[in-house]
Motif scaffolding. Structure first.
Motif, mmCIF file in Angstrom:
data_model
loop_
_atom_site.group_PDB
_atom_site.id
_atom_site.type_symbol
_atom_site.label_atom_id
_atom_site.label_comp_id
_atom_site.label_asym_id
_atom_site.label_seq_id
_atom_site.Cartn_x
_atom_site.Cartn_y
_atom_site.Cartn_z
ATOM 1 N N SER A 152 -51.077 -40.873 -74.095
ATOM 2 C CA SER A 152 -50.311 -42.031 -74.562
ATOM 3 C C SER A 152 -51.079 -43.317 -74.284
ATOM 4 O O SER A 152 -51.889 -43.385 -73.358
ATOM 5 C CB SER A 152 -48.945 -42.058 -73.887
ATOM 6 N N LEU A 163 -41.873 -27.422 -76.832
ATOM 7 C CA LEU A 163 -42.264 -28.811 -77.076
ATOM 8 C C LEU A 163 -42.626 -28.960 -78.551
ATOM 9 O O LEU A 163 -43.284 -28.096 -79.114
ATOM 10 C CB LEU A 163 -43.475 -29.169 -76.212
ATOM 11 N N PRO A 164 -42.181 -30.033 -79.165
ATOM 12 C CA PRO A 164 -42.459 -30.199 -80.596
ATOM 13 C C PRO A 164 -43.918 -30.569 -80.836
ATOM 14 O O PRO A 164 -44.596 -31.083 -79.950
ATOM 15 C CB PRO A 164 -41.560 -31.372 -80.990
ATOM 16 N N PRO A 196 -50.476 -42.768 -79.415
ATOM 17 C CA PRO A 196 -51.253 -41.816 -78.617
ATOM 18 C C PRO A 196 -52.563 -41.442 -79.298
ATOM 19 O O PRO A 196 -52.672 -41.506 -80.522
ATOM 20 C CB PRO A 196 -50.333 -40.592 -78.547
ATOM 21 N N SER A 240 -44.968 -43.692 -72.052
ATOM 22 C CA SER A 240 -44.620 -42.276 -72.069
ATOM 23 C C SER A 240 -44.795 -41.736 -73.486
ATOM 24 O O SER A 240 -44.509 -42.431 -74.458
ATOM 25 C CB SER A 240 -43.182 -42.101 -71.618
ATOM 26 N N LEU A 241 -45.246 -40.506 -73.574
ATOM 27 C CA LEU A 241 -45.390 -39.872 -74.888
ATOM 28 C C LEU A 241 -44.041 -39.774 -75.591
ATOM 29 O O LEU A 241 -43.965 -39.702 -76.800
ATOM 30 C CB LEU A 241 -46.009 -38.478 -74.732
ATOM 31 N N PRO A 245 -46.384 -33.051 -81.946
ATOM 32 C CA PRO A 245 -46.259 -34.497 -82.131
ATOM 33 C C PRO A 245 -46.627 -34.871 -83.565
ATOM 34 O O PRO A 245 -47.652 -34.416 -84.074
ATOM 35 C CB PRO A 245 -47.292 -35.066 -81.154
ATOM 36 N N LYS A 246 -45.763 -35.636 -84.189
ATOM 37 C CA LYS A 246 -46.056 -36.060 -85.569
ATOM 38 C C LYS A 246 -46.497 -37.510 -85.545
ATOM 39 O O LYS A 246 -45.691 -38.408 -85.431
ATOM 40 C CB LYS A 246 -44.823 -35.878 -86.441
ATOM 41 N N SER A 279 -45.792 -36.995 -65.507
ATOM 42 C CA SER A 279 -45.522 -38.401 -65.835
ATOM 43 C C SER A 279 -45.396 -38.631 -67.339
ATOM 44 O O SER A 279 -45.250 -39.759 -67.779
ATOM 45 C CB SER A 279 -46.618 -39.286 -65.239
ATOM 46 N N HIS A 280 -45.466 -37.540 -68.117
ATOM 47 C CA HIS A 280 -45.302 -37.622 -69.566
ATOM 48 C C HIS A 280 -46.311 -38.538 -70.248
ATOM 49 O O HIS A 280 -45.998 -39.240 -71.195
ATOM 50 C CB HIS A 280 -43.878 -38.081 -69.930
ATOM 51 N N VAL A 281 -47.504 -38.548 -69.729
ATOM 52 C CA VAL A 281 -48.544 -39.370 -70.332
ATOM 53 C C VAL A 281 -49.526 -38.481 -71.107
ATOM 54 O O VAL A 281 -50.140 -38.909 -72.067
ATOM 55 C CB VAL A 281 -49.281 -40.195 -69.253
ATOM 56 N N LEU A 302 -46.590 -30.513 -70.790
ATOM 57 C CA LEU A 302 -46.642 -31.945 -70.522
ATOM 58 C C LEU A 302 -46.913 -32.173 -69.040
ATOM 59 O O LEU A 302 -46.438 -31.405 -68.216
ATOM 60 C CB LEU A 302 -45.262 -32.532 -70.774
ATOM 61 N N PHE A 330 -43.162 -41.701 -78.616
ATOM 62 C CA PHE A 330 -43.809 -41.449 -79.899
ATOM 63 C C PHE A 330 -43.306 -40.211 -80.609
ATOM 64 O O PHE A 330 -43.436 -40.062 -81.791
ATOM 65 C CB PHE A 330 -45.324 -41.365 -79.711
ATOM 66 N N PHE A 331 -42.780 -39.281 -79.859
ATOM 67 C CA PHE A 331 -42.132 -38.140 -80.482
ATOM 68 C C PHE A 331 -41.118 -37.573 -79.514
ATOM 69 O O PHE A 331 -41.208 -37.781 -78.316
ATOM 70 C CB PHE A 331 -43.151 -37.076 -80.929
ATOM 71 N N SER A 332 -40.126 -36.856 -80.082
ATOM 72 C CA SER A 332 -39.053 -36.395 -79.207
ATOM 73 C C SER A 332 -39.561 -35.280 -78.300
ATOM 74 O O SER A 332 -40.205 -34.338 -78.748
ATOM 75 C CB SER A 332 -37.894 -35.890 -80.054
ATOM 76 N N LEU A 333 -39.312 -35.404 -77.004
ATOM 77 C CA LEU A 333 -39.774 -34.393 -76.047
ATOM 78 C C LEU A 333 -38.574 -33.587 -75.545
ATOM 79 O O LEU A 333 -37.498 -34.097 -75.462
ATOM 80 C CB LEU A 333 -40.479 -35.068 -74.865
#
Lengths: 413, 251
Positions: free
Chosen positions: B247, B124-125, B229, A406-407, B127-128, B46-48, B43, A410-413
């Motif tokens: 991901s 949604l942030p 990712p 899951s993403l 991604p860092k 399935s959050h992929v 997103l 790797f970062f907060s969702l």
């Protein structure tokens, strides 16, 4: 017989003509191996239709409508010739089903698909959706040919003869919901769902759609039975999916199992947004796999919105039965269905048994709840034998293969 | 009539392709039109995969927005409409407060109106992720690579070679394996920066989804690091960008 790869036959079931021959050599051979039980004599046949009717797709847009009249004495006896739910409940063997079907005369008429009103005026289509058997008479052009015809999707068809006229003598009893759908101008998709919601059984809905009784008034057509069966399964499923969309995900893994007519079904429901995987394993020496040396596998994947890798009538039937159970639970889930077909399924009698057996599997409760992956594999091996390793290497949902993370890791969702 | 939102874009087909790809992973999302430009971040269930779309106001031929406008859109509906876009059609998007209007202007004008759907704007942030490997290629090189790998495989592994300006994408599946070798030397890469020779694996199905959007893109940027990712940037004319975060697969 020409040599045709059995992989083609399991996909085609005598219907898609994937081998390129004008008629299916397996079915051609098969139809003569069954001697029909009843001999209808004379050109006038009277009796009670269960009701039962079939629309063949050959020659579309001209279609052949068959109206069935069994050699039966009582209403109860007549009705039993077209009772998939009852057959499955009593676990009738293949031979009994073949016998029941072979005792029905199929009176055929050629009708343009765009003209369902012809059948409506003569009440033929209304009789076909009656909840009770209807007194009928068929005036035939020729003596019936004593034979039984099989195809992969519909129930076998008994002795056939072209009809000069079909007379509906009794008055069909039509459930109120269906009567309303017939006079309404609802889209077929919505009419099918409405009827299903009101508890009209799926086989009656299939016949109603097939004989052009439902849908937008101006667009009603006679639909070949094979198409109508899968259409109804898909339409009901589409609505069930919509109902489930905003429900919570199931929190459990459950395994269901049932076997009937040499077909084994193992259903696994697990937490997820509503994806489906359908695995089929056809053992050698079955109807379609006479020539095969090892089992033939087939897989369909469907995403939570109902988009499939391939359209498959058997899968559609099973999926609807599973979605119904999920709708009852009010939970969405990812689902893996494994169907194993043994050689003892020696005659194709239609996909109703898939729908009914899976429904029974779901209805009789899980055989395992929250098993470990190892236990899932063991159950697969125990219940469906040979297909376990295929399922293991090909299932994306079971978590037996490598999956994406899951993403959120790797970062907060 | 004055609209809270009225934008026009030169080539409707770019949008047709982008939305057709997004539609495969996301059912519905919010388009946020601000003074700066258009943003969308969503997103999949399935959050992929995460989709991040950005179009600066300068990439539109007309861009009139009163403050901020958030449009809740069903991609199923939008994609169906955009499929009607043909060559030489310009795209207009208008919003009158309740209905969204999609206008194709080419030979004559064709208008579609549909209601917006009520959605809350998910924040949604960004991604860092520190990417150790970054490379760029023409979009057709990317598309061919994904198609090559998809013929045999279900997964793609990307490997980078330090000091060689070279990356290899390889695919593996039930029927066999495939390998696509990309380098500056062969001119299959436009640009490459390798901090450490990392490798990482992803499910190919998510790259297949990008194919249609890539069809209208000029350049594709690919960034990743070991077991993290991947970020795929599809860069469009006039400064538009569609980014997919995918991901990695579990080893």
């Amino acid at each position: 017989m020409p040599s045709i790869p059995p992989e083609l036959c399991t996909r085609c079931k005598g219907y898609k003509r994937l081998c390129g021959l004008p008629t299916c050599p397996i079915l051609d051979k098969f139809r003569w191996q069954v001697s029909t039980m009843a001999n209808f004599r004379g050109r006038r046949v009277e009796g009670l239709t269960p009701p039962s009717a079939l629309v063949g797709e050959a020659g579309y847009p001209q279609v052949r409508v068959y109206y069935m009249i069994p050699a039966a004495r009582s209403e109860e006896e007549a009705a039993y010739h077209e009772s998939p739910q009852e057959w499955a409940r009593r676990r009738e063997p293949l031979s009994a089903i073949i016998r029941l079907r072979s005792m029905m005369l199929a009176a055929g008429m050629r009708v343009p698909a765009k003209d369902p009103w012809l059948l409506y005026e003569t009440e033929v289509s209304l009789a076909a959706v009656s909840t009770r058997p209807v007194d009928s008479e068929a005036l035939l052009k020729k003596q019936p040919i004593p034979r039984l015809v099989f195809n992969g999707v519909t129930k076998p068809v008994g002795p056939t003869a072209p009809a000069r006229k079909i007379i509906v003598e009794g008055s069909p009893s039509i459930p109120r919901a269906l009567e309303k759908a017939i006079s309404d101008d609802l889209r077929a998709l919505d009419a099918v769902w409405e009827l299903h919601r009101q508890g009209i059984d799926v086989y009656t809905i299939q016949r109603a759609l097939s004989l052009g009784l439902i849908g937008s008034q101006k667009r009603r057509k006679i639909v070949p039975t094979r198409w109508a069966i899968t259409a109804v399964d898909d339409m009901v499923s589409q609505h069930l999916r919509r109902e489930l969309r905003d429900r919570r995900e199931s929190g459990e893994v459950r395994i269901y199992y049932r076997e009937y007519l040499g077909n084994k079904f193992l259903v696994i429901t697990m937490p997820g947004p509503g994806r489906f995987e359908w695995f089929e394993a056809w053992h050698p020496a079955g109807v379609w796999t006479m020539e095969a040396r090892s089992p033939i596998y087939w897989k369909v994947y469907e995403d939570p919105r109902g988009r499939q890798t391939s359209s498959d009538g058997g899968f559609s039937a099973a999926r609807m039965a599973v979605l119904e159970e999920l709708a009852k639970r009010g939970e969405k889930a990812d689902v893996v269905i494994v169907r194993e077909i043994l050689p003892s399924y020696y005659a194709p009698v239609g996909n109703w048994h898939i729908r009914e057996t899976v429904k029974q599997a779901m209805g009789s409760g899980p055989i395992a709840v929250n098993p470990t992956l190892k236990e899932v594999m063991e159950l697969l091996k125990e219940k469906t034998g040979g297909s376990a390793s295929y399922v293991k290497t090909h299932s994306l949902l079971l978590g037996l293969r490598r999956r994406a993370r899951s993403l959120a890791e790797f970062f907060s969702l | 009539m004055s609209y809270p939102l009225r934008v026009e874009f030169e080539d409707a087909r770019v949008w047709k392709h982008m939305i057709a790809s997004i539609e495969k992973v996301i059912d519905e999302a919010v388009f946020l039109f601000t003074e700066e430009g258009l943003k969308l971040r969503a997103l999949d269930t399935s959050h992929v995969v995460m989709v991040d779309l950005y179009y600066p106001n300068s990439s539109f031929t007309t861009y009139e927005v009163q403050g901020e406008v958030a449009l809740g859109v069903s991609f199923d509906v939008l994609s169906k409409i955009l499929k009607r876009a043909t060559k030489r059609d310009a795209l207009g998007i208008r919003f009158d407060g309740s209905m969204i209007e999609v206008v194709f202007t080419g030979r004559g004008e064709r208008k579609f109106r549909f209601p917006q759907i009520e959605l809350s704007l998910e924040k949604l942030p960004e991604p860092k992720i520190e990417f150790t490997v970054k490379f760029k290629m023409l979009s057709n090189i990317f598309r061919e690579a994904v198609k090559d790998l998809s013929t045999v495989g279900e997964s793609v592994t990307v490997r980078a070679f330090e000091g060689e300006d070279r990356v290899i994408m390889s695919g593996k599946g039930d029927i066999g394996e495939a390998e696509v070798d990309l380098s500056l030397e062969s001119q299959s890469l436009l640009d490459v920066a390798i901090e450490s020779p990392d490798s990482s694996s992803y499910s190919l199905e998510y790259f297949d989804i990008m194919l249609q959007a890539a069809q209208a893109a000029d350049v594709v940027g690919f960034s990743y690091s070991a077991d993290a990712p991947a970020r795929v940037d599809l860069e469009y004319q006039a400064g538009g960008r569609l980014t997919f975060y995918v991901s990695p697969r579990v080893e």
